[in-house]
Design an enzyme around this catalytic site. Structure first.
Site, short mmCIF file in Angstrom:
data_model
loop_
_atom_site.label_atom_id
_atom_site.label_comp_id
_atom_site.label_asym_id
_atom_site.label_seq_id
_atom_site.Cartn_x
_atom_site.Cartn_y
_atom_site.Cartn_z
N LYS A 187 4.73 6.75 9.42
CA LYS A 187 4.23 6.21 8.14
C LYS A 187 2.78 6.63 7.89
CE LYS A 187 7.38 2.54 6.95
NZ LYS A 187 7.61 1.20 6.41
N LYS A 190 16.35 8.84 6.28
CA LYS A 190 17.04 7.60 5.91
C LYS A 190 16.73 7.21 4.46
CE LYS A 190 14.08 3.79 7.21
NZ LYS A 190 14.12 2.37 7.15
N LYS A 223 13.32 2.47 0.30
CA LYS A 223 12.85 1.89 -0.96
C LYS A 223 11.66 2.63 -1.52
CE LYS A 223 13.12 -2.58 0.94
NZ LYS A 223 12.16 -2.37 2.02
N1 AQP Z 1 18.66 3.58 5.16
C1 AQP Z 1 18.91 2.50 5.88
N2 AQP Z 1 20.08 2.37 6.53
C2 AQP Z 1 20.35 1.27 7.26
N3 AQP Z 1 19.50 0.24 7.39
C3 AQP Z 1 18.32 0.32 6.75
N4 AQP Z 1 17.27 -0.53 6.67
C4 AQP Z 1 16.33 0.01 5.90
N5 AQP Z 1 16.72 1.22 5.46
C5 AQP Z 1 17.96 1.43 5.96
C6 AQP Z 1 17.22 -1.82 7.35
O1 AQP Z 1 16.77 -2.77 6.41
C7 AQP Z 1 15.97 -3.74 7.09
C8 AQP Z 1 14.70 -4.01 6.43
O2 AQP Z 1 13.96 -2.92 6.14
P1 AQP Z 1 12.46 -3.07 5.66
O3 AQP Z 1 12.38 -3.19 4.20
O4 AQP Z 1 11.78 -4.19 6.39
O5 AQP Z 1 11.78 -1.79 6.16
P2 AQP Z 1 12.31 -0.35 6.24
O6 AQP Z 1 13.25 -0.18 7.38
O7 AQP Z 1 11.09 0.52 6.26
O8 AQP Z 1 13.13 -0.20 4.88
P3 AQP Z 1 12.93 0.81 3.71
O9 AQP Z 1 13.97 0.55 2.70
O10 AQP Z 1 12.81 2.20 4.21
O11 AQP Z 1 11.56 0.32 3.10
P4 AQP Z 1 10.21 1.10 2.94
O12 AQP Z 1 10.53 2.29 2.11
O13 AQP Z 1 9.33 0.14 2.22
O14 AQP Z 1 9.68 1.45 4.29
C9 AQP Z 1 15.79 -3.25 8.54
O15 AQP Z 1 16.67 -3.98 9.36
C10 AQP Z 1 16.18 -1.82 8.47
O16 AQP Z 1 16.73 -1.36 9.69
#
Ligand code: AQP
Length: 338
Positions: free
Chosen positions: A113, A200, A203
């Site tokens: 990140k 992956k 968001k």
């Molecule tokens: N692509 C994914 N596939 C499966 N699981 C996912 N998770 C996130 N993306 C995927 C799971 O969602 C939970 C919470 O995620 P988070 O919002 O706390 O952080 P993250 O993993 O960083 O999710 P994002 O969507 O990618 O958010 P941003 O872009 O803000 O960093 C976790 O259990 C994660 O495994």
């Protein structure tokens, strides 16, 4: 019988997508049947990367509503907003002072990140795993559902609890913190980006077409799937490392249609993208329809939503306060009864 306790959360960093649902929330919905479940909207984590103050509160509220729309039941689970429980920040500070800096510098998510952030990396981003450790440890969680990407952070939470708190400050009779175990999420749970099958779904990806948001209307879902990256091979297959997009889209189809991968492999073995994509759009639209209907009802009844979040807040506050006081007392702070 004493139920095992589970804790998890998602950051309100944008509209939740099918990865958050299939990789996280869908599992909580099952877990709440047999576990004492705490799920929070982790808004303190959401400010570890640059955020927009105009949208944070709205996204926090909408994330909580989506938890419920996806099937979280406030009678079975405590649903709350992380920043409304002061113990998270307070325990995080204490753990910061007891965690060696070189443990943090090893964290893969920080490395990944921080590259994206350039010169704008906050101390909060480095500290993200310590805050996550505080989240988990405050609730004496037995189990933490984790995907591959969060395993290292849970390991850190275990090390902090065991080596930096319990080993140094516990007495023979009393262990201060419960050391949680990971609950490894079943296969098929990692959803990849629609524009690059090796990354992956996320968001915060600047390209909206890389993800299907849970609140996308049917025509937008169809448009996104139409535009999703493909290849020029005929016939679709799982697990070919040269075809990550095929594997990803087939997995989504398999999970949402409820058909086993073996059945999907046979069904799609001779299929071209032109035939497969409308099928995938169709299962996505019908899987998301009930979530979207429930979400609309919930978001129009803010009084009810506030009531649910207040109930969760009270329960979370009660438990977290007890753990925090145990830690404060054991490390030598002057105690007073509240
Ligand atoms: N692509 C994914 N596939 C499966 N699981 C996912 N998770 C996130 N993306 C995927 C799971 O969602 C939970 C919470 O995620 P988070 O919002 O706390 O952080 P993250 O993993 O960083 O999710 P994002 O969507 O990618 O958010 P941003 O872009 O803000 O960093 C976790 O259990 C994660 O495994």
């Amino acid at each position: 019988m004493h139920q095992k306790r589970v804790l998890s959360g998602v950051q309100p960093t944008g509209c939740l997508h099918i990865g958050n649902w299939l990789g996280a929330i869908r599992n909580w919905v099952e877990l709440q049947e047999e576990h004492e479940t705490f799920v929070c909207v982790v808004d303190l984590h959401a400010i570890t990367t640059p955020h927009d103050p105009k949208t944070l509160a709205k996204e926090t509220n909408s994330t909580a509503a989506l938890y419920l729309a996806c099937g979280m039941n406030p009678e079975k689970s405590s649903i709350f907003i992380q920043s409304q429980i002061p113990a998270h920040s307070e325990l995080c500070w204490i753990l910061n002072c007891l965690t060696p800096l070189n443990w943090m510098e090893r964290m893969i998510q920080f490395k990944e990140k921080s590259i994206k952030q350039g010169d704008n990396v906050s101390i909060g981003l480095l500290d993200y795993p310590v805050l996550m450790a505080a989240d988990i440890l405050l609730y004496d969680a037995d189990l933490v559902p984790v995907g591959e990407d969060q395993k290292q952070h849970l390991e850190l939470a275990r090390d902090i609890a065991q080596q930096r708190i319990n080993a140094r400050f516990s007495t023979k009779e009393n262990n201060i913190l419960k050391v949680p175990k990971p609950l490894i999420i079943k296969e098929g749970a990692k959803v990849m980006s629609l524009t690059d099958g090796t990354n992956k779904m996320s968001k915060s990806d600047s390209n909206e077409f890389s993800r299907i948001a849970l609140l996308d209307p049917p025509d937008l879902i169809t448009k996104k799937i139409k535009r999703a990256k493909t290849d020029s091979e005929i016939g679709l297959e799982f697990n070919n490392p040269k075809r990550p997009e095929a594997s990803n889209l087939l997995s989504i189809y398999s999970i949402l249609s409820g058909k086993a991968p073996q059945i999907v492999s046979e069904e799609c073995a001779d299929m071209g993208w032109g035939k497969f994509k409308p099928l995938l759009s169709e299962v996505l639209v019908s899987a998301l329809e009930p979530i979207q209907i429930k979400y609309k009802e919930l978001i129009q009844d803010q009084t009810e939503l506030d009531k649910i979040l207040e109930k969760g807040r009270l329960r979370a506050d009660e438990i977290s306060r007890k753990t925090l006081n145990r830690v404060k007392e054991s490390i030598g702070f002057l105690n007073r009864d509240y």
